[in-house]
Write an enzyme that holds these catalytic residues in place. Structure first.
Site, mmCIF file in Angstrom:
data_model
loop_
_atom_site.group_PDB
_atom_site.id
_atom_site.type_symbol
_atom_site.label_atom_id
_atom_site.label_comp_id
_atom_site.label_asym_id
_atom_site.label_seq_id
_atom_site.Cartn_x
_atom_site.Cartn_y
_atom_site.Cartn_z
ATOM 1 N N LYS A 1 0.859 -1.193 0.000
ATOM 2 C CA LYS A 1 0.000 0.000 0.000
ATOM 3 C C LYS A 1 0.885 1.229 0.000
ATOM 4 C CE LYS A 1 -4.537 0.895 0.480
ATOM 5 N NZ LYS A 1 -5.654 -0.030 0.206
HETATM 6 N N1 GLU Z 1 -7.300 0.049 -3.077
HETATM 7 C C1 GLU Z 1 -8.084 -1.129 -3.339
HETATM 8 C C2 GLU Z 1 -8.135 -2.014 -2.101
HETATM 9 O O1 GLU Z 1 -7.979 -1.561 -0.996
HETATM 10 C C3 GLU Z 1 -7.630 -1.850 -4.601
HETATM 11 C C4 GLU Z 1 -6.224 -2.327 -4.607
HETATM 12 C C5 GLU Z 1 -5.762 -2.853 -5.966
HETATM 13 O O2 GLU Z 1 -6.554 -2.954 -6.879
HETATM 14 O O3 GLU Z 1 -4.573 -3.168 -6.064
HETATM 15 O O4 GLU Z 1 -8.414 -3.181 -2.191
#
Ligand code: GLU
Length: 442
Positions: A132
């Site tokens: 993240k």
């Molecule tokens: N931000 C989204 C989540 O928390 C998607 C992450 C992604 O597609 O890599 O799942």
């Protein structure tokens, strides 16, 4: 999860060789996101069998990068922002997870969000680890040019650890297709070749996938409908309250309304609105996309933000930020089911209260996994330069979500644990099994 099992987890932890005292985060409700995640891991350790030997792996991010992001503002001055990219675990594949722009972003939060991505990706069995990123900034204070410069500088700074086979960012809170386009372009410029697979959630014209924008909301609806079947809740008669009306809450609300449910309350950063007969969801979506929030929408009554937690409803969908359902309001919730569209909206203490009150919680790590599932489809399509139809994407998404949910439901029945603990059991076993097979290097 019963208190007895919780205590067993705490005792197992206290007896483990690396922990001699009971950590304070096991008692408090005010843990912070990383503390909450650690507590969730502790709760599954008693179920991991021989793999518990590797559990400490889950409690440490593999790699965390903090970067300075200086940009020139439109007025000629220079501003510095703090940015992060955390790769929690890469045992099952490259890091994968979104990037958020928010004024409250901290390293601890990004660490937790990266860990939840590891769990989520393993829970739906896509071949990724967890990662993240984020920048501590209120993007609403930036012009378009400033936003672009900040995004590009951030991408360049984290460029040393991201890449199509290393770590693949995606949209999250306050980031979107345009920001992914700038990230892809910046990375590609630095590499000297177009690398569409470095991010997902891109515009369709740049190697993005059909259905990606709606995928998280569609996943929320899909697992919600499955769970409703299990508890005998008729969706076509259900009353739904939604917190957050963006990409996740808006689409989930729309799909529930299309299935006949009434969206009785919506809360976002602009306020809280209520209409017993059901809010006109398409009208509200149009309004929010033009005005930025539900504030001023005439098709419903304005109520106090606090009263949102007392709304008579069958399904509550927190689809905004972390830490919304706490020990302070969990006792007031009227819903039969909570579907976590957001990441980390429920504290462990609130989880226990909801469990004791027989309110089913569909945890984030399965409920909002639709987004990353279609991100995976996007990445596969980019690698093969062969693109699928929207029907194909939605059908595959629904199949993966239903299969994952069925597995989680089964484990929760077998072990008599919450759906969150069941999801963590499945995911942690997958991650730690991969970890064991790969072995320690050197
Ligand atoms: N931000 C989204 C989540 O928390 C998607 C992450 C992604 O597609 O890599 O799942």
């Amino acid at each position: 999860m019963s208190n007895a099992t919780h205590e067993a987890a705490a005792a197992a932890l206290a007896n483990s060789p690396t922990h001699h005292a009971l950590p304070s985060y096991l008692q408090a409700d005010n843990l912070g996101p990383w503390g909450i995640y650690l507590q969730q891991v502790d709760r599954v350790i008693p179920y991991l069998g021989h793999l518990a030997r590797w559990a400490e792996t889950l409690k440490r991010p593999k790699r965390a990068l903090v970067v300075d992001v200086p940009i020139q503002l439109d007025n000629g001055t220079v501003a510095h922002f703090e940015g992060y990219r955390v790769q929690h675990n890469t045992s099952r594949g490259p890091g994968k997870g979104g990037v958020r722009f928010h004024q409250d972003v901290t390293l601890s939060e990004v660490m937790a969000l990266s860990a939840w991505m590891s769990i989520k990706n393993a829970a739906v069995n896509v071949p990724y680890g967890g990662a993240k990123g984020g920048i501590r900034v209120d993007p609403k204070t930036l012009s378009m040019g400033e936003l672009e410069r900040m995004t590009r500088r951030y991408t360049s700074e984290i460029g040393i650890i991201i890449g199509p086979t290393k770590d693949i960012p995606a949209p999250d809170v306050n980031t979107n297709e345009q920001i992914m386009a700038w990230m892809m372009d910046t990375y590609s410029m630095n590499e000297g070749a177009t690398a569409t697979g470095v991010v997902t959630g891109k515009p369709v014209d740049l190697g993005g996938s059909l259905g990606r924008r709606e995928a998280t909301g569609r996943g929320v609806f899909t697992v919600g409908a499955e769970a409703a079947n299990h508890i005998g809740l008729d969706i076509s008669k259900a009353r739904v309250a939604v917190q957050g009306f963006g990409n996740v809450g808006g689409i989930a609300g729309k799909l529930f309304a299309e299935a006949g449910a009434r969206i009785v309350a919506v809360q976002d950063h602009g306020g809280t609105i209520y209409r017993e007969a059901g809010i006109d969801v398409p009208a509200l979506m149009t309004y929010v996309s033009r005005n930025g929030s539900v504030k001023g929408f005439v098709g419903a009554e304005v109520v106090s933000d606090d009263s949102f937690w007392d709304v008579e409803c069958d399904i509550l969908i927190p689809a905004a930020l972390e830490g919304q359902i706490t020990a302070a309001n969990a006792g007031r919730i009227k819903a039969r089911m909570v579907i976590e569209g957001a990441n980390g909206p429920t504290t462990p203490a609130a989880d226990d209260i909801l469990h004791d009150r027989n309110i089913l919680v569909l945890p984030d790590v399965i409920a909002n996994a639709g987004g990353v599932t279609v991100s995976y489809f996007e990445w596969v399509q980019d690698f093969s330069s062969f693109f699928w139809s929207e029907d194909e994407i939605n059908a595959r998404l629904v199949r993966i979500m239903k299969e994952a949910f069925a597995g989680v439901w089964q484990i929760s029945q077998d072990y008599k644990v919450s759906l969150r603990t069941a999801t963590f059991i499945i995911a942690c076993k997958r991650i730690l099994h991969a970890r064991e097979l790969r072995g320690l290097y050197p």
